[in-house]
Write an enzyme that holds these catalytic residues in place. Structure first.
Site, PDB file in Angstrom:
ATOM      1  N   TYR A 141      10.577 -14.550  20.437  1.00 53.43           N
ATOM      2  CA  TYR A 141       9.983 -13.822  21.572  1.00 53.43           C
ATOM      3  C   TYR A 141       9.548 -14.801  22.662  1.00 53.43           C
ATOM      4  O   TYR A 141       9.806 -14.590  23.853  1.00 53.43           O
ATOM      5  CB  TYR A 141       8.798 -13.027  21.024  1.00 53.43           C
ATOM      6  CG  TYR A 141       8.069 -12.145  21.989  1.00 53.43           C
ATOM      7  CD1 TYR A 141       8.577 -10.905  22.368  1.00 53.43           C
ATOM      8  CD2 TYR A 141       6.814 -12.518  22.489  1.00 53.43           C
ATOM      9  CE1 TYR A 141       7.871 -10.073  23.223  1.00 53.43           C
ATOM     10  CE2 TYR A 141       6.105 -11.699  23.330  1.00 53.43           C
ATOM     11  CZ  TYR A 141       6.634 -10.479  23.699  1.00 53.43           C
ATOM     12  OH  TYR A 141       5.914  -9.662  24.537  1.00 53.43           O
ATOM     13  N   LYS A 184      10.906 -14.955  26.384  1.00 52.34           N
ATOM     14  CA  LYS A 184       9.983 -14.700  27.496  1.00 52.34           C
ATOM     15  C   LYS A 184       9.899 -15.888  28.443  1.00 52.34           C
ATOM     16  O   LYS A 184       9.681 -15.711  29.635  1.00 52.34           O
ATOM     17  CB  LYS A 184       8.599 -14.343  26.942  1.00 52.34           C
ATOM     18  CG  LYS A 184       8.540 -12.968  26.255  1.00 52.34           C
ATOM     19  CD  LYS A 184       9.095 -11.869  27.144  1.00 52.34           C
ATOM     20  CE  LYS A 184       8.612 -10.486  26.751  1.00 52.34           C
ATOM     21  NZ  LYS A 184       9.266  -9.419  27.539  1.00 52.34           N
TER      22      LYS A 184
HETATM   23  P1  NAI Z   1       6.286  -0.622  23.913  1.00 50.38           P
HETATM   24  O1  NAI Z   1       6.835  -0.812  22.549  1.00 50.38           O
HETATM   25  O2  NAI Z   1       5.220   0.391  24.113  1.00 50.38           O
HETATM   26  O3  NAI Z   1       7.439  -0.314  24.954  1.00 50.38           O
HETATM   27  C1  NAI Z   1       8.664  -0.992  24.929  1.00 50.38           C
HETATM   28  C2  NAI Z   1       9.756   0.024  25.170  1.00 50.38           C
HETATM   29  O4  NAI Z   1      11.021  -0.656  25.217  1.00 50.38           O
HETATM   30  C3  NAI Z   1       9.868   1.040  24.021  1.00 50.38           C
HETATM   31  O5  NAI Z   1       9.751   2.360  24.539  1.00 50.38           O
HETATM   32  C4  NAI Z   1      11.224   0.771  23.409  1.00 50.38           C
HETATM   33  O6  NAI Z   1      11.868   1.939  22.918  1.00 50.38           O
HETATM   34  C5  NAI Z   1      11.968   0.177  24.579  1.00 50.38           C
HETATM   35  N1  NAI Z   1      13.116  -0.616  24.130  1.00 50.38           N
HETATM   36  C6  NAI Z   1      13.135  -1.520  23.122  1.00 50.38           C
HETATM   37  N2  NAI Z   1      14.364  -2.025  22.975  1.00 50.38           N
HETATM   38  C7  NAI Z   1      15.142  -1.436  23.927  1.00 50.38           C
HETATM   39  C8  NAI Z   1      16.490  -1.568  24.286  1.00 50.38           C
HETATM   40  N3  NAI Z   1      17.309  -2.399  23.618  1.00 50.38           N
HETATM   41  N4  NAI Z   1      16.951  -0.832  25.330  1.00 50.38           N
HETATM   42  C9  NAI Z   1      16.138   0.003  25.996  1.00 50.38           C
HETATM   43  N5  NAI Z   1      14.848   0.190  25.675  1.00 50.38           N
HETATM   44  C10 NAI Z   1      14.339  -0.538  24.667  1.00 50.38           C
HETATM   45  O7  NAI Z   1       5.753  -2.070  24.376  1.00 50.38           O
HETATM   46  P2  NAI Z   1       4.955  -2.543  25.691  1.00 50.38           P
HETATM   47  O8  NAI Z   1       3.744  -3.226  25.241  1.00 50.38           O
HETATM   48  O9  NAI Z   1       4.878  -1.454  26.680  1.00 50.38           O
HETATM   49  O10 NAI Z   1       5.939  -3.695  26.219  1.00 50.38           O
HETATM   50  C11 NAI Z   1       6.650  -3.627  27.432  1.00 50.38           C
HETATM   51  C12 NAI Z   1       7.082  -5.023  27.815  1.00 50.38           C
HETATM   52  O11 NAI Z   1       5.933  -5.844  28.071  1.00 50.38           O
HETATM   53  C13 NAI Z   1       7.863  -5.749  26.712  1.00 50.38           C
HETATM   54  O12 NAI Z   1       8.877  -6.516  27.308  1.00 50.38           O
HETATM   55  C14 NAI Z   1       6.821  -6.645  26.088  1.00 50.38           C
HETATM   56  O13 NAI Z   1       7.394  -7.747  25.443  1.00 50.38           O
HETATM   57  C15 NAI Z   1       6.002  -7.021  27.297  1.00 50.38           C
HETATM   58  N6  NAI Z   1       4.667  -7.499  27.003  1.00 50.38           N
HETATM   59  C16 NAI Z   1       3.697  -6.627  26.582  1.00 50.38           C
HETATM   60  C17 NAI Z   1       2.418  -7.081  26.356  1.00 50.38           C
HETATM   61  C18 NAI Z   1       1.308  -6.166  25.995  1.00 50.38           C
HETATM   62  O14 NAI Z   1       0.143  -6.633  25.914  1.00 50.38           O
HETATM   63  N7  NAI Z   1       1.552  -4.877  25.773  1.00 50.38           N
HETATM   64  C19 NAI Z   1       2.079  -8.505  26.467  1.00 50.38           C
HETATM   65  C20 NAI Z   1       3.163  -9.326  26.936  1.00 50.38           C
HETATM   66  C21 NAI Z   1       4.402  -8.822  27.194  1.00 50.38           C
END
Ligand code: NAI
Length: 293
Positions: free
Chosen positions: A168, A172
């Site tokens: 990851y 990132k």
């Molecule tokens: P989440 O799990 O709530 O949302 C991620 C979404 O991406 C999910 O709905 C999932 O179905 C979708 N997804 C996963 N693989 C996919 C694919 N191959 N094609 C299309 N859609 C796909 O997670 P969150 O927290 O909203 O994360 C969003 C972004 O922010 C991610 O890139 C995560 O790594 C990043 N992030 C989040 C942090 C946090 O504190 N929540 C911290 C740092 C980064």
């Protein structure tokens, strides 16, 4: 909706990947509230990337219920054809693409010693390759129309490191490399590329041991909606280009790579000379952004 009648995002076509949950869903709501037409992409799988589902439809339903305009796309960003279909769907439905927020993501956390190469590949494929694939499809359109705003979603785990997240963190940090080059290549065509480093209570963070909260009612101080203002800022007319914005809990700040002044040992430099200069080499107390030549 009427609060934002004069919003600069009225009529803009916005693609958001992984917008079926968490941060992407929040970004989708905020753009739609301001009159943007939103493509809600989401594969609909679990936090570790397994399975598929209808999360994208649910968010489209929410946006339509508040009087907004959105369509769903359920392709995986890590599938090249699927990634292209996201941009194709935007163009078919709305005629253009103005803004792309690469947000889709999964976790396969393990210490590097225990991490399989499949766990390495899938995380790199979703985050880094997925962002590149979708951006690659939007890139010629944005450059030809001389307008585009792209956000890549990084993480403190990449920028600063985090135990158990080699896959990851590498993906990132890769966002920054991609941004640095695309900001140079797109800037001359008013295509600006920036990077978000977010923090919020989502199902992804809920999956990390020690994080205990109700995903549907996240604590106020870590609500996903507090990250979205930074995304809209990076997608606005006055957006920066090539910047990293950190957003969490209503606090927003910039990250940047700094360098220190060179230790000039000369063309006969040896390892032993550098050992003598080690303290100066490692001293970042007067560091500054790199001077580009
Ligand atoms: P989440 O799990 O709530 O949302 C991620 C979404 O991406 C999910 O709905 C999932 O179905 C979708 N997804 C996963 N693989 C996919 C694919 N191959 N094609 C299309 N859609 C796909 O997670 P969150 O927290 O909203 O994360 C969003 C972004 O922010 C991610 O890139 C995560 O790594 C990043 N992030 C989040 C942090 C946090 O504190 N929540 C911290 C740092 C980064």
């Amino acid at each position: 909706m009427s609060d934002f009648a004069d919003s600069e995002f009225q009529g803009k076509v916005v693609v958001i990947t992984g917008a079926g949950n968490g941060l992407g869903r929040s970004h989708a709501h905020e753009f739609a509230k301001r009159g943007a037409k939103v493509v809600v992409n989401d594969l609909g799988g679990s936090v570790d990337g397994a399975g598929a589902g209808d999360a994208a439809d649910a968010v489209v339903g929410e946006i339509e219920a508040m009087g907004g305009v959105a369509i769903a796309n359920k392709a995986s960003v890590s599938d090249r054809q699927g990634a292209k279909s996201i941009i194709d769907d935007a163009v078919s439905a709305f005629g253009r693409v103005d803004i792309l927020v690469n947000n889709a993501g999964i976790l396969r956390d393990k210490s590097f010693k225990k991490m399989s190469l499949d766990e390495w590949d899938i995380v790199i494929n979703v985050h880094l390759n997925g962002s590149a694939y979708v951006t690659h499809a939007a890139w010629p359109i944005m450059n030809e129309q001389k307008y585009g705003r792209i956000v890549l979603t990084s993480s403190g785990s990449g920028i600063y490191g985090n135990f158990g997240q080699a896959n990851y963190g590498a993906a990132k940090m890769g966002m920054l490399g991609l941004m640095n080059v695309l900001a140079l290549e797109g800037g001359r065509n008013n295509v600006r590329v920036n990077t978000l480093a977010p923090g919020a209570a989502t199902r992804m963070t809920a999956s990390i041991p020690g994080h205990d909260f109700d995903v549907d009612n996240p604590p106020e101080e870590s609500a996903p909606k507090l990250v979205s203002p930074a995304v809209l800022f990076m997608c606005s007319e006055e957006a920066p280009n090539g910047a990293i914005i950190n957003a969490m809990g209503g606090r927003y700040y910039r990250s940047q790579v700094f360098v220190n002044d060179a230790v000039k040992v000369g063309t006969d430099a040896t390892f032993e000379d550098l050992q003598t200069e080690a303290e100066k080499l490692m001293d970042m107390s007067a560091a500054h952004p790199p001077k580009r030549t």
